[in-house]
Each structure stands twice: as structure tokens, then as C-alpha cells.
Enzyme design. Structure first.
Site, short mmCIF file in Angstrom:
data_model
loop_
_atom_site.label_atom_id
_atom_site.label_comp_id
_atom_site.label_asym_id
_atom_site.label_seq_id
_atom_site.Cartn_x
_atom_site.Cartn_y
_atom_site.Cartn_z
N MET A 1 94.90 78.09 50.54
CA MET A 1 95.50 76.77 50.79
C MET A 1 96.25 76.87 52.12
O MET A 1 97.48 76.82 52.18
CB MET A 1 96.44 76.40 49.63
CG MET A 1 95.66 76.07 48.37
SD MET A 1 96.70 76.09 46.90
CE MET A 1 96.66 77.83 46.53
N HIS B 1 92.87 85.18 40.14
CA HIS B 1 92.96 84.06 41.08
C HIS B 1 94.16 84.29 42.01
O HIS B 1 95.29 84.45 41.55
CB HIS B 1 93.10 82.75 40.30
CG HIS B 1 93.02 81.53 41.15
ND1 HIS B 1 91.83 81.03 41.64
CD2 HIS B 1 93.98 80.68 41.59
CE1 HIS B 1 92.05 79.93 42.33
NE2 HIS B 1 93.36 79.70 42.34
N GLY C 1 97.04 72.71 35.97
CA GLY C 1 97.37 72.08 34.69
C GLY C 1 96.43 72.43 33.55
O GLY C 1 96.35 71.70 32.57
N PHE D 1 101.92 74.05 44.04
CA PHE D 1 102.85 74.57 43.04
C PHE D 1 102.12 74.81 41.72
O PHE D 1 101.22 74.05 41.36
CB PHE D 1 103.99 73.59 42.80
CG PHE D 1 104.73 73.25 44.06
CD1 PHE D 1 105.76 74.08 44.51
CD2 PHE D 1 104.38 72.15 44.82
CE1 PHE D 1 106.42 73.80 45.71
CE2 PHE D 1 105.03 71.86 46.01
CZ PHE D 1 106.06 72.68 46.45
N GLY D 2 102.57 75.82 40.99
CA GLY D 2 102.10 76.00 39.62
C GLY D 2 102.88 75.06 38.70
O GLY D 2 103.86 74.44 39.10
N ASP E 1 91.23 73.89 38.76
CA ASP E 1 92.50 74.57 39.04
C ASP E 1 93.64 73.56 38.99
O ASP E 1 93.68 72.61 39.78
CB ASP E 1 92.39 75.18 40.45
CG ASP E 1 93.59 76.03 40.84
OD1 ASP E 1 94.52 76.19 40.02
OD2 ASP E 1 93.58 76.54 41.97
N MET F 1 90.29 70.54 42.38
CA MET F 1 91.73 70.60 42.13
C MET F 1 92.11 69.51 41.14
O MET F 1 91.82 68.33 41.35
CB MET F 1 92.52 70.38 43.43
CG MET F 1 92.48 71.51 44.44
SD MET F 1 92.99 73.14 43.85
CE MET F 1 94.61 72.83 43.17
N MET G 1 99.26 80.36 50.13
CA MET G 1 99.82 79.10 50.65
C MET G 1 100.62 79.38 51.92
O MET G 1 101.38 80.35 51.97
CB MET G 1 100.76 78.49 49.61
CG MET G 1 100.12 78.25 48.28
SD MET G 1 101.32 77.55 47.13
CE MET G 1 100.29 77.39 45.67
N ASP H 1 96.35 82.79 44.90
CA ASP H 1 96.74 81.54 45.55
C ASP H 1 97.53 81.82 46.81
O ASP H 1 98.70 82.22 46.75
CB ASP H 1 97.61 80.71 44.59
CG ASP H 1 96.78 79.96 43.58
OD1 ASP H 1 95.78 79.33 43.98
OD2 ASP H 1 97.13 79.99 42.39
N SER I 1 100.54 78.99 34.89
CA SER I 1 101.72 79.00 34.02
C SER I 1 101.34 79.15 32.55
O SER I 1 102.11 79.70 31.77
CB SER I 1 102.55 77.73 34.24
OG SER I 1 101.74 76.60 34.20
N HIS J 1 91.92 81.85 46.82
CA HIS J 1 92.03 80.40 47.05
C HIS J 1 92.97 80.20 48.23
O HIS J 1 94.19 80.32 48.09
CB HIS J 1 92.57 79.74 45.76
CG HIS J 1 92.77 78.27 45.88
ND1 HIS J 1 93.46 77.53 44.93
CD2 HIS J 1 92.36 77.37 46.82
CE1 HIS J 1 93.47 76.25 45.29
NE2 HIS J 1 92.81 76.12 46.43
N SER K 1 95.98 82.89 37.47
CA SER K 1 96.58 82.85 38.81
C SER K 1 97.87 83.66 38.83
O SER K 1 98.82 83.34 38.11
CB SER K 1 96.89 81.42 39.22
OG SER K 1 97.74 81.44 40.36
C1 DX5 Z 1 98.02 75.10 42.72
C2 DX5 Z 1 97.34 76.45 42.66
C3 DX5 Z 1 97.00 76.82 41.29
C4 DX5 Z 1 98.18 77.02 40.41
C5 DX5 Z 1 97.78 76.70 39.01
O1 DX5 Z 1 98.39 74.82 44.00
O2 DX5 Z 1 96.15 76.43 43.41
O3 DX5 Z 1 96.11 77.91 41.20
O4 DX5 Z 1 98.72 78.30 40.46
O5 DX5 Z 1 98.91 76.78 38.23
P1 DX5 Z 1 99.00 76.07 36.81
O6 DX5 Z 1 97.91 76.64 35.97
O7 DX5 Z 1 100.37 76.42 36.36
O8 DX5 Z 1 98.82 74.58 37.06
ZN ZN Z 2 94.53 78.04 43.00
#
Ligand code: DX5
Ligand code: ZN
Length: 217
Positions: free
Chosen positions: A67, A32, A176, A142-143, A174, A136, A36, A34, A197, A65, A7
Site C-alpha cells: 500500500m 500477509h 473486516g 488500518f486493521g 482483505d 479490498m 504502508m 501489509d 484482527s 500487499h 495479516s
Molecule cells: C488494511 C490491510 C489489511 C488489514 C486487515 O489496510 O490491508 O490487510 O490488516 O485487517 P482486519 O482483518 O483487521 O480488517
Molecule cells: Zn492487506
């Protein structure tokens, strides 16, 4: 085949072009993306213009993705020659069947994402029509959050449901995901791993992608 989708939310935004080149050299399969909107999730990331600035910087397909609320308004914007998947949230789509058809009519594969507290039963009347389900494993926004363990059982149940009704369905996870839990989630039935991350957080992304792939290979 198990695929890794780093991501770019966790990448250095001032160096996004270089970031996608790095993960491609490491052997990643998808980018990926993201998106938002600050409404569906409490954070704003970037939109289609930023994604499109990466067109041609790598040969990796975009895994979008969304969101965002009312995603139907923006689907065309995210459809490019590099777009493979467009995923919307079940929770954001009152007319999910229509949205899935819309994504497919643009020529992308259609994904549906479920938040951690959303039941698999919300897929009862559309599982045959989707190409991918994104489970999810954190609350989106957030990452860098911690993996929610109940996602594992959800993946196992979804795999059983899909084997009966849509065997070609891809399951993506997706949130953690890291080198330590990657194998556990693929054993549960995940085929596409998103990692933010743990790829871009520290060190060299190219090398991190390689280590991931060794672990899940
Ligand atoms: C969360 C995002 C994820 C996020 C994953 O809202 O959809 O794609 O970037 O980040 P990590 O791998 O750090 O949890
Ligand atoms: Zn994502």
C-alpha cells in the site's frame, strides 16, 4: 483450495517471529505482509527489513500487499526465497502493465489490489496477465475496520470475468474478515482470505486459525 493469510499488521510487533510460528502451527497458508508508506494510505507500518527478519521462522510463503506509492522502486526489496505474491494497488500504478511484468520477472506471482471505490473495469486490459486480484473490503490503511458489503458483489462479478478470461486467477479479499463472514465470501468466489484482527486481536492466534479453517473447510 481456500487459503487463509493472517495479516501480521495486527500481531504483536515485539513478537513477530513467535506470531508466524503460531499461525503456521494452526494451519495457515500464507503470511500477509501489509506495507504502508503514510502517503498512499494514511498510516505507516513496516518495510522489507522487518519482513526479512521473518525469513526462515516458518515455512509459510509471504503474501506482500504494498500500500505504497511508486511500488516499482521497492519490488526487488520484497523479493525473497519465501515471497509468493507481490500485490500492488491499481490506484498507485500509472504503468500497471509494466509493474505486473516487473513482478513476474523477479519470479513472484503478480497481484493487483482494488480499493472499494475502484471499478473492475480497470482490469479490462490486464486481467489475463495477473495471478491474483485482491478485492479490498475496507479502505486500506488500518486493521480492525468493518467489512464493506459491496465487496461481495464485486467478487461475484470478478469471478465471472475471470472464468471467461483467466480461469486460474485467484481472488483474495482483505478487510473486516472474521469467522462469521468467512463462508459467505468464499461462496462468492474468494480463494484467499486475509484476516488481521480476527486472528491476532484476541486470544490465541493458533486456535483462531484452526477455528477459521474449520469454518471454511
Ligand atoms: C488494511 C490491510 C489489511 C488489514 C486487515 O489496510 O490491508 O490487510 O490488516 O485487517 P482486519 O482483518 O483487521 O480488517
Ligand atoms: Zn492487506
Amino acid at each position: 483450495m481456500i487459503q487463509l493469510a493472517p495479516s501480521i499488521l495486527s500481531a504483536d510487533f515485539s513478537q513477530l517471529g513467535r506470531s508466524v510460528e503460531d499461525i503456521e502451527r494452526g494451519g495457515a497458508h500464507l503470511i500477509h505482509v501489509d506495507v504502508m508508506d503514510g502517503h498512499f494510505v494514511p498510516n505507516i507500518s513496516f518495510g522489507a527489513a522487518v519482513m526479512k527478519s521473518l525469513l526462515g521462522r516458518s515455512g509459510l510463503p509471504f503474501d506482500v500487499h504494498l500500500m505504497i506509492e511508486a511500488p516499482d522502486r521497492y519490488l526487488e526489496d520484497f523479493m525473497t526465497e519465501q515471497t509468493e505474491y507481490i500485490t500492488v494497488h491499481q490506484e498507485a500504478c500509472p504503468h500497471l502493465n509494466r509493474t505486473i511484468q516487473h513482478i513476474r520477472s523477479l519470479g513472484a506471482k503478480a497481484g493487483v489490489a482494488l480499493n472499494p471505490a475502484t471499478s473492475l473495469s480497470t482490469l479490462d486490459y490486464c486481467i489475463e496477465d495477473v495471478d491474483m486480484v485482491l478485492i479490498m473490503s475496507v479502505n486500506p490503511g488500518f486493521g480492525g475496520q468493518k467489512f464493506i458489503p459491496s465487496a461481495l458483489d464485486k467478487v461475484r462479478q470478478l469471478r465471472r470475468m475471470a472464468d471467461e478470461r483467466n480461469p486460474g486467477l485467484k481472488i483474495e479479499i482483505d478487510g473486516g474478515i472474521n469467522i462469521d463472514n468467512a463462508k459467505t465470501v468464499t461462496e462468492a468466489g474468494v480463494e484467499i482470505l486475509v484476516a488481521g484482527s480476527s486472528v491476532f486481536g484476541t486470544g490465541d492466534p493458533e486456535e483462531r486459525v484452526r477455528s477459521f479453517l474449520e469454518r471454511i473447510g
